[in-house]
Design a protein around this motif. Structure first.
Motif, mmCIF file in Angstrom:
data_model
loop_
_atom_site.group_PDB
_atom_site.id
_atom_site.type_symbol
_atom_site.label_atom_id
_atom_site.label_comp_id
_atom_site.label_asym_id
_atom_site.label_seq_id
_atom_site.Cartn_x
_atom_site.Cartn_y
_atom_site.Cartn_z
ATOM 1 N N VAL A 1 -5.030 -5.061 -5.579
ATOM 2 C CA VAL A 1 -4.256 -4.509 -4.639
ATOM 3 C C VAL A 1 -4.555 -4.959 -3.244
ATOM 4 C CG1 VAL A 1 -3.131 -2.349 -3.365
ATOM 5 C CG2 VAL A 1 -3.455 -2.245 -5.903
ATOM 6 N N ALA B 1 8.057 2.258 -10.334
ATOM 7 C CA ALA B 1 7.364 0.757 -10.119
ATOM 8 C C ALA B 1 8.491 -0.129 -10.252
ATOM 9 C CB ALA B 1 6.248 0.410 -11.110
ATOM 10 N N VAL C 1 -1.950 0.555 -11.535
ATOM 11 C CA VAL C 1 -2.006 1.499 -10.504
ATOM 12 C C VAL C 1 -1.725 2.820 -11.289
ATOM 13 C CG1 VAL C 1 -1.173 2.355 -8.620
ATOM 14 C CG2 VAL C 1 -1.716 -0.148 -8.451
ATOM 15 N N GLU D 1 0.741 -1.172 0.131
ATOM 16 C CA GLU D 1 -0.008 -0.068 0.122
ATOM 17 C C GLU D 1 0.763 1.249 -0.051
ATOM 18 O OE1 GLU D 1 -0.450 -2.528 2.052
ATOM 19 O OE2 GLU D 1 -2.489 -2.691 2.726
ATOM 20 N N LEU E 1 1.671 -3.136 -10.650
ATOM 21 C CA LEU E 1 1.939 -1.683 -10.512
ATOM 22 C C LEU E 1 1.619 -0.646 -11.560
ATOM 23 C CD1 LEU E 1 5.082 -2.013 -8.251
ATOM 24 C CD2 LEU E 1 2.804 -1.686 -7.369
ATOM 25 N N ASP F 1 0.641 6.170 -7.287
ATOM 26 C CA ASP F 1 -0.850 6.961 -7.326
ATOM 27 C C ASP F 1 -0.647 8.550 -7.450
ATOM 28 O OD1 ASP F 1 -3.745 7.646 -7.689
ATOM 29 O OD2 ASP F 1 -3.967 7.402 -5.450
ATOM 30 N N VAL G 1 2.043 1.736 -3.416
ATOM 31 C CA VAL G 1 0.940 2.178 -4.425
ATOM 32 C C VAL G 1 0.459 3.564 -3.999
ATOM 33 C CG1 VAL G 1 -1.611 1.767 -4.775
ATOM 34 C CG2 VAL G 1 -0.026 -0.351 -4.677
#
Length: 364
Positions: free
Chosen positions: A290, A89, A235, A70, A232, A77, A73
């Motif tokens: 995720v 990533a 994401v 997380e 990833l 993000d 991520v």
């Protein structure tokens, strides 16, 4: 009505990444020559390293932060909303995942400290169809390499490549320095502005210590790392799609034609809703993946589900990119608008960690 996609995992990591990405937009748009852009990208990587991003997924035992999926991520993000052209990533997620436990201590402390900038490479994925894939053979304590690796995402000024390739017919993991006198290099800047390398290996020899590990443990780690890279990049796609939908809505709400804002035209409103629904569907899919990976591990995800998800998100990314350009009209093709940079990033998503043909074949 303005639209801002909510963060996947809100917090300081997301906010810090979003700020760095936003600052990068102005700094990169002010330069056009390749050396100047390379210098800006190098400075951006230094800032990312100072924030500790390369250390996030490195275990504490290897001098890293011991962060969670997380955490990474959240960074991707935030960075993805301005299409920050750094391979976060790959360098911060895939590299730590490629290393079996017995090999991590050789590489990861240097990755975590920022001293090494390591690019992951998969011979089976990054090959030139016109020539043999990368491979190696041991001979008298020396490692002899052949073939090439093409289209490798690399940190600015990459110091090493972590190469997964056959070694004497078995799955091997090789640490390849990218210094003078080493392999031949071709440097590129991808459509989305990210640094990329082709590494030419024919005739390259390395000491036997460059072979970090070989065998089934390496094969399992490489498969898990590829799955993580696939997740990833999805994401990053969702982040870029959300930002692009928001910017499209803002553009249509302020641009005036025939005495009316473009948002008053029904056909453009319908087009915007189509972009929004594609983004929301991709977001829901990625969040579920995720969440499942965070609860167990990426290796535990159903492989077919992951391949089908990459197919869906890759197609959605392209459709959102194309739709947003249509809604922006001619302005969407200029670098004056962030939409142009986001669309370029989204067009690359379909090819990262395997294109549609690769994932369709694996899902069959």
């Amino acid at each position: 009505m303005p639209f801002t996609a909510p963060p996947l995992f809100p917090g300081d990591l997301f906010e810090g990444a979003a700020r760095l990405a936003a600052s990068a937009e102005g700094r990169l748009s002010a330069v056009s020559e390749a050396p100047a852009r390379a210098a800006v990208l190098d400075a951006l990587w230094e800032e990312a390293a100072a924030l500790g991003w390369p250390a996030v997924m490195v275990p504490e035992a290897q001098e890293g932060a011991g962060g969670t999926l997380e955490d990474l991520v959240a960074i991707l993000d935030g960075a993805g909303r301005a299409a920050l052209p750094l391979p976060l990533a790959a360098a911060c997620g895939v590299v730590p995942a490629m290393l079996p436990a017995e090999a991590g201590g050789v590489v990861l402390p240097f990755v975590a400290s920022g001293e090494w900038r390591v690019a992951p490479a998969f011979a089976e994925l990054m090959r030139d169809p016109r020539s043999p894939a990368a491979a190696a053979a041991t001979e008298g304590g020396v490692l002899r390499l052949s073939g090439s690796v093409i289209g490798m995402e690399a940190p600015p000024g990459a110091t090493h490549t972590l190469l997964h390739a056959p070694v004497d017919g078995a799955s091997g993991l090789i640490l390849l320095p990218l210094d003078e006198g080493g392999p031949g290099l071709r440097r590129f800047e991808r459509l989305d502005g990210r640094p990329s390398l082709d590494v030419l290996l024919d005739g390259v020899t390395l000491p036997g210590t460059a072979l970090l590990a070989r065998g089934e443990a390496v094969a399992r780690a490489a498969a898990s790392a590829r799955a993580l890279g696939t997740l990833l990049v999805m994401v990053e796609a969702v982040a870029a799609m959300g930002a692009l939908v928001g910017q499209t809505i803002e553009y249509l709400s302020t641009r005036v034609q025939f005495g009316e804002t473009l948002s008053r035209f029904q056909v453009l409103r319908h087009g915007t809703v189509d972009l929004y629904t594609r983004h929301e569907a991709a977001r829901a899919l990625v969040v579920s993946l995720v969440t499942a990976a965070a609860e167990t591990s990426v290796a535990e995800l159903d492989a077919r589900t992951l391949h089908l998800a990459k197919l869906h998100v890759g197609r959605a990314a392209r459709e959102v990119a194309e739709g947003a350009i249509q809604l922006h009209g001619g302005m969407g093709l200029t670098d004056e608008l962030p939409a142009s940079r986001l669309t370029k990033r989204l067009l690359c998503v379909e090819f990262d960690y395997g294109d549609g043909a690769v994932h369709a074949a694996l899902a069959a």
